[in-house]
Scaffold this motif. Sequence first.
Motif, mmCIF file in Angstrom:
data_model
loop_
_atom_site.group_PDB
_atom_site.id
_atom_site.type_symbol
_atom_site.label_atom_id
_atom_site.label_comp_id
_atom_site.label_asym_id
_atom_site.label_seq_id
_atom_site.Cartn_x
_atom_site.Cartn_y
_atom_site.Cartn_z
ATOM 1 N N LEU A 24 0.847 -1.257 -0.091
ATOM 2 C CA LEU A 24 0.018 0.140 0.245
ATOM 3 C C LEU A 24 0.996 1.151 -0.218
ATOM 4 O O LEU A 24 0.262 2.365 -0.930
ATOM 5 N N THR A 25 1.864 1.591 0.678
ATOM 6 C CA THR A 25 2.872 2.459 0.709
ATOM 7 C C THR A 25 3.328 3.198 -0.119
ATOM 8 O O THR A 25 3.723 3.656 -0.537
ATOM 9 N N PHE A 28 1.825 4.297 -2.659
ATOM 10 C CA PHE A 28 1.159 5.721 -2.627
ATOM 11 C C PHE A 28 1.999 6.925 -2.805
ATOM 12 O O PHE A 28 2.150 7.682 -3.429
ATOM 13 N N LYS A 62 -4.151 -1.465 5.869
ATOM 14 C CA LYS A 62 -4.515 0.419 5.395
ATOM 15 C C LYS A 62 -4.460 1.835 6.230
ATOM 16 O O LYS A 62 -3.338 3.072 5.991
ATOM 17 N N THR A 63 -4.697 0.855 7.775
ATOM 18 C CA THR A 63 -5.102 2.619 8.907
ATOM 19 C C THR A 63 -3.263 2.685 9.254
ATOM 20 O O THR A 63 -2.935 3.670 9.278
ATOM 21 N N ALA A 65 -0.399 1.684 7.420
ATOM 22 C CA ALA A 65 0.054 2.556 6.099
ATOM 23 C C ALA A 65 0.367 4.080 6.365
ATOM 24 O O ALA A 65 0.615 4.124 5.709
ATOM 25 N N CYS A 66 -1.058 3.943 6.143
ATOM 26 C CA CYS A 66 -1.257 5.553 6.423
ATOM 27 C C CYS A 66 -0.691 6.036 7.510
ATOM 28 O O CYS A 66 -0.090 7.485 7.755
ATOM 29 N N THR A 69 2.933 6.521 6.927
ATOM 30 C CA THR A 69 3.326 7.407 6.122
ATOM 31 C C THR A 69 3.000 8.940 6.828
ATOM 32 O O THR A 69 4.212 9.306 6.432
ATOM 33 N N TYR A 93 -5.114 11.374 4.004
ATOM 34 C CA TYR A 93 -5.784 10.315 4.594
ATOM 35 C C TYR A 93 -7.047 9.324 3.652
ATOM 36 O O TYR A 93 -7.217 8.216 3.881
ATOM 37 N N SER A 95 -6.225 9.448 0.251
ATOM 38 C CA SER A 95 -6.053 8.172 -0.602
ATOM 39 C C SER A 95 -6.066 7.000 0.288
ATOM 40 O O SER A 95 -5.870 5.845 -0.479
ATOM 41 N N PHE A 96 -6.356 6.678 1.159
ATOM 42 C CA PHE A 96 -5.780 5.412 1.835
ATOM 43 C C PHE A 96 -6.710 5.123 2.595
ATOM 44 O O PHE A 96 -7.197 4.280 3.300
#
Length: 349
Positions: A24-25, A28, A62-63, A65-66, A69, A93, A95-96
């Motif tokens: 995920l990261t 992004f 996802k949380t 990864a957010c 980042t 926020y 985007s994730f």
Amino acid sequence: MARAKKSEDVPKAMQEKFARIVALTDKFAQQHLNAEYAEFIRFATAALCRKRPSPLLSGTEKTWACGITHAIGMVNFLFDASQDPHIRATDLYESFGVSASTGQAKSKLVRDTLKMHQMDPDWCLPSQLDDNPMAWMISVNGYIIDARSAPREFQEIAHAKGLIPYVPGDDRSKTAAPAIATIPKKKAAAPAPTSPKALLVLEAFILDGPITEAFAKKNPTISRTIEIKASNTLEDLHKILFKAFGREEEHLYEFQVGGRGPHDSNARRYGLKQAFSDPDDELAGDVSTTTLGELGLTEDESFGYWFDFGDDWWHQIDVLSITEDAPSGKYPKIAKRVGANPPQYADFD
């Protein structure tokens, strides 16, 4: 203290979790950031995987990864509109697919777990080390100095011990940052002013000054949280900071907005205009008439505060939050203190 070495090594039991988060990261970073950011986000994810127990065991990919980042972005001024790459925290926020409150909470957990802070030399991107004063602070005879101003023999010793990233002036090609591939971005629009009714919560850190090594060991972090209205002037902010850090005598000072660390020539400078007689030393505004609202600050942005143009106390001020309407009360005020007040003048006898 030597800079920590980075690694993507993770325990076997955490490899799948690591892979799902960095998928995920990496995506992004490819869309919004660059190769440096992608690598350091992976380093941070791996460091969290190696914790016993790892905080990554609970919560969705996802949380995390957010949050990771956002944490690396906080260290490296990702949310400052004058920087490139740049992205707004709210867009990160979104985007994730994570709410702002969840993203902020996860970011704080990451920063607390890995002991990160803005301009942290351990988590500063290689391309930003030149402009990061925290990467160059070393102790000489019990006092903290900037290694860039030290004799070369001291610099070589400090580098050999891992205290500074490289010897200034040496060829860095062997340790250069990975190639950067960014998506072209439009020039950022001028920041919009903040409503005079808004309340800003600011956290001010001491980055550098005549602090002894003994005092620094007892007080590794010296910060003050300030609540101030957008209608207050920069002079009002100076006065509350003066009180918050226990200053005794007034000196010249200035605020630097829109730059990255002390001495950034791209920053907008605000000071006492009558104190600057050199026509080439232009200020963006006078602190006595410029309000916080006029600066167009946003959440997660940082700006500088330089007090005493001789002893050189450098501060970083982070915008923690901006509330549309300030609750009733007397402002500005000191909401929190971390660390003792350092003596304004060092005893060099």
